[in-house]
Design a protein around this motif. Structure first.
Motif, PDB file in Angstrom:
ATOM      1  N   CYS A 177       0.804  -1.227   0.000  1.00 43.84           N
ATOM      2  CA  CYS A 177       0.000   0.000   0.000  1.00 43.84           C
ATOM      3  C   CYS A 177       0.835   1.274   0.000  1.00 43.84           C
ATOM      4  N   GLU A 178       2.005   1.217  -0.570  1.00 41.71           N
ATOM      5  CA  GLU A 178       2.788   2.444  -0.673  1.00 41.71           C
ATOM      6  C   GLU A 178       1.987   3.478  -1.455  1.00 41.71           C
ATOM      7  N   THR A 179       2.151   4.699  -1.042  1.00 41.14           N
ATOM      8  CA  THR A 179       1.287   5.749  -1.548  1.00 41.14           C
ATOM      9  C   THR A 179       2.101   6.858  -2.209  1.00 41.14           C
ATOM     10  N   LYS A 180       1.524   7.402  -3.273  1.00 41.29           N
ATOM     11  CA  LYS A 180       2.130   8.582  -3.902  1.00 41.29           C
ATOM     12  C   LYS A 180       1.592   9.824  -3.237  1.00 41.29           C
ATOM     13  N   VAL A 181       2.460  10.785  -3.020  1.00 41.26           N
ATOM     14  CA  VAL A 181       2.042  12.015  -2.354  1.00 41.26           C
ATOM     15  C   VAL A 181       2.181  13.186  -3.319  1.00 41.26           C
ATOM     16  N   TYR A 182       1.103  13.941  -3.399  1.00 40.66           N
ATOM     17  CA  TYR A 182       1.062  15.109  -4.277  1.00 40.66           C
ATOM     18  C   TYR A 182       0.807  16.346  -3.433  1.00 40.66           C
ATOM     19  N   ILE A 183       1.280  17.492  -3.937  1.00 40.35           N
ATOM     20  CA  ILE A 183       0.867  18.740  -3.311  1.00 40.35           C
ATOM     21  C   ILE A 183       0.088  19.539  -4.345  1.00 40.35           C
ATOM     22  N   ALA A 225       2.272  21.178   5.351  1.00 43.52           N
ATOM     23  CA  ALA A 225       1.048  21.094   4.556  1.00 43.52           C
ATOM     24  C   ALA A 225      -0.049  20.406   5.348  1.00 43.52           C
ATOM     25  N   LYS A 226      -1.249  20.469   4.799  1.00 40.67           N
ATOM     26  CA  LYS A 226      -2.396  19.773   5.366  1.00 40.67           C
ATOM     27  C   LYS A 226      -2.847  18.691   4.399  1.00 40.67           C
ATOM     28  N   ILE A 227      -3.536  17.716   4.937  1.00 38.44           N
ATOM     29  CA  ILE A 227      -4.078  16.670   4.080  1.00 38.44           C
ATOM     30  C   ILE A 227      -5.396  17.141   3.492  1.00 38.44           C
ATOM     31  N   LYS A 228      -5.508  17.077   2.179  1.00 39.48           N
ATOM     32  CA  LYS A 228      -6.781  17.410   1.530  1.00 39.48           C
ATOM     33  C   LYS A 228      -7.619  16.143   1.394  1.00 39.48           C
ATOM     34  N   TYR A 229      -7.046  15.128   0.767  1.00 46.87           N
ATOM     35  CA  TYR A 229      -7.721  13.844   0.760  1.00 46.87           C
ATOM     36  C   TYR A 229      -6.740  12.696   0.565  1.00 46.87           C
ATOM     37  N   ILE A 230      -7.184  11.522   0.920  1.00 48.26           N
ATOM     38  CA  ILE A 230      -6.412  10.304   0.670  1.00 48.26           C
ATOM     39  C   ILE A 230      -7.346   9.306   0.018  1.00 48.26           C
ATOM     40  N   ASP A 231      -6.901   8.748  -1.077  1.00 49.69           N
ATOM     41  CA  ASP A 231      -7.640   7.678  -1.747  1.00 49.69           C
ATOM     42  C   ASP A 231      -6.821   6.398  -1.562  1.00 49.69           C
ATOM     43  N   PHE A 232      -7.278   5.539  -0.647  1.00 50.72           N
ATOM     44  CA  PHE A 232      -6.505   4.342  -0.311  1.00 50.72           C
ATOM     45  C   PHE A 232      -6.524   3.313  -1.435  1.00 50.72           C
ATOM     46  N   MET A 233      -7.509   3.391  -2.319  1.00 49.47           N
ATOM     47  CA  MET A 233      -7.585   2.448  -3.426  1.00 49.47           C
ATOM     48  C   MET A 233      -6.629   2.838  -4.549  1.00 49.47           C
ATOM     49  N   LYS A 234      -6.517   4.139  -4.788  1.00 47.24           N
ATOM     50  CA  LYS A 234      -5.597   4.627  -5.829  1.00 47.24           C
ATOM     51  C   LYS A 234      -4.181   4.840  -5.296  1.00 47.24           C
ATOM     52  N   HIS A 235      -4.014   4.663  -3.981  1.00 40.85           N
ATOM     53  CA  HIS A 235      -2.713   4.886  -3.339  1.00 40.85           C
ATOM     54  C   HIS A 235      -2.244   6.313  -3.597  1.00 40.85           C
ATOM     55  N   GLU A 236      -3.106   7.226  -3.279  1.00 43.18           N
ATOM     56  CA  GLU A 236      -2.856   8.620  -3.608  1.00 43.18           C
ATOM     57  C   GLU A 236      -3.221   9.507  -2.423  1.00 43.18           C
ATOM     58  N   MET A 237      -2.295  10.373  -2.072  1.00 39.88           N
ATOM     59  CA  MET A 237      -2.576  11.340  -0.998  1.00 39.88           C
ATOM     60  C   MET A 237      -2.306  12.728  -1.542  1.00 39.88           C
ATOM     61  N   VAL A 238      -3.243  13.643  -1.313  1.00 39.36           N
ATOM     62  CA  VAL A 238      -3.074  15.006  -1.813  1.00 39.36           C
ATOM     63  C   VAL A 238      -3.030  15.983  -0.642  1.00 39.36           C
ATOM     64  N   LEU A 239      -1.979  16.784  -0.641  1.00 43.84           N
ATOM     65  CA  LEU A 239      -1.788  17.785   0.405  1.00 43.84           C
ATOM     66  C   LEU A 239      -2.027  19.178  -0.163  1.00 43.84           C
ATOM     67  N   THR A 240      -2.343  20.109   0.721  1.00 44.62           N
ATOM     68  CA  THR A 240      -2.377  21.521   0.324  1.00 44.62           C
ATOM     69  C   THR A 240      -1.490  22.282   1.297  1.00 44.62           C
ATOM     70  N   GLU A 241      -0.953  23.368   0.852  1.00 45.66           N
ATOM     71  CA  GLU A 241      -0.046  24.128   1.719  1.00 45.66           C
ATOM     72  C   GLU A 241      -0.792  24.682   2.924  1.00 45.66           C
ATOM     73  N   SER A 242      -0.104  24.697   4.067  1.00 47.33           N
ATOM     74  CA  SER A 242      -0.731  25.117   5.323  1.00 47.33           C
ATOM     75  C   SER A 242      -1.167  26.576   5.307  1.00 47.33           C
ATOM     76  N   GLU A 243      -0.378  27.423   4.690  1.00 45.84           N
ATOM     77  CA  GLU A 243      -0.702  28.859   4.722  1.00 45.84           C
ATOM     78  C   GLU A 243      -1.947  29.142   3.879  1.00 45.84           C
ATOM     79  N   GLY A 244      -2.587  30.275   4.184  1.00 48.36           N
ATOM     80  CA  GLY A 244      -3.824  30.617   3.497  1.00 48.36           C
ATOM     81  C   GLY A 244      -4.948  29.682   3.901  1.00 48.36           C
ATOM     82  N   ASP A 245      -4.943  29.364   5.188  1.00 47.65           N
ATOM     83  CA  ASP A 245      -5.957  28.503   5.796  1.00 47.65           C
ATOM     84  C   ASP A 245      -7.382  28.922   5.442  1.00 47.65           C
ATOM     85  N   LYS A 246      -8.173  27.968   4.970  1.00 42.53           N
ATOM     86  CA  LYS A 246      -9.571  28.294   4.659  1.00 42.53           C
ATOM     87  C   LYS A 246     -10.452  28.118   5.887  1.00 42.53           C
TER      88      LYS A 246
END
Lengths: 66, 66
Positions: free
Chosen positions: B2-8, B45-66
């Protein structure tokens, strides 16, 4: 397959709250967790760690931010 | 496995920053990512979403907090 068990850590104890989680989505002060069967839960918490090999995700409650 | 790719995500674009990630650990305003080979990176960064089936994690930068 990489379904993940989700725990919440309270008072130093790990409590299982959801299993077979296939995706999580950040939303304000928590996360939507979705399982293999399409069931969805919102948990007001932060991610403490994720171990992708053990298929384990541990959350901590959002309040009392460190 | 389950190794995962990480994107920002920056300006609406997804950029791959790390792959074969086996665990992540929250630390202050970001995460330590560790890969299969023991290499470690800290990402503010913060976690935006993780898709465990696609082995994909997407982060967004911490600054400019919504």
């Amino acid at each position: 397959m990489c379904e993940t068990k989700v725990y919440i850590e309270k008072d130093g104890k790990k409590e299982e709250i959801f299993e077979n989680v296939i995706d999580i989505q950040s939303e304000k002060d928590g996360f939507f967790l979705k399982d293999l069967f399409g069931e969805q839960k919102f948990i007001k918490a932060k991610i403490k760690y994720i171990d992708f090999m053990k298929h384990e995700m541990v959350l901590t409650e959002s309040e009392g931010d460190k």
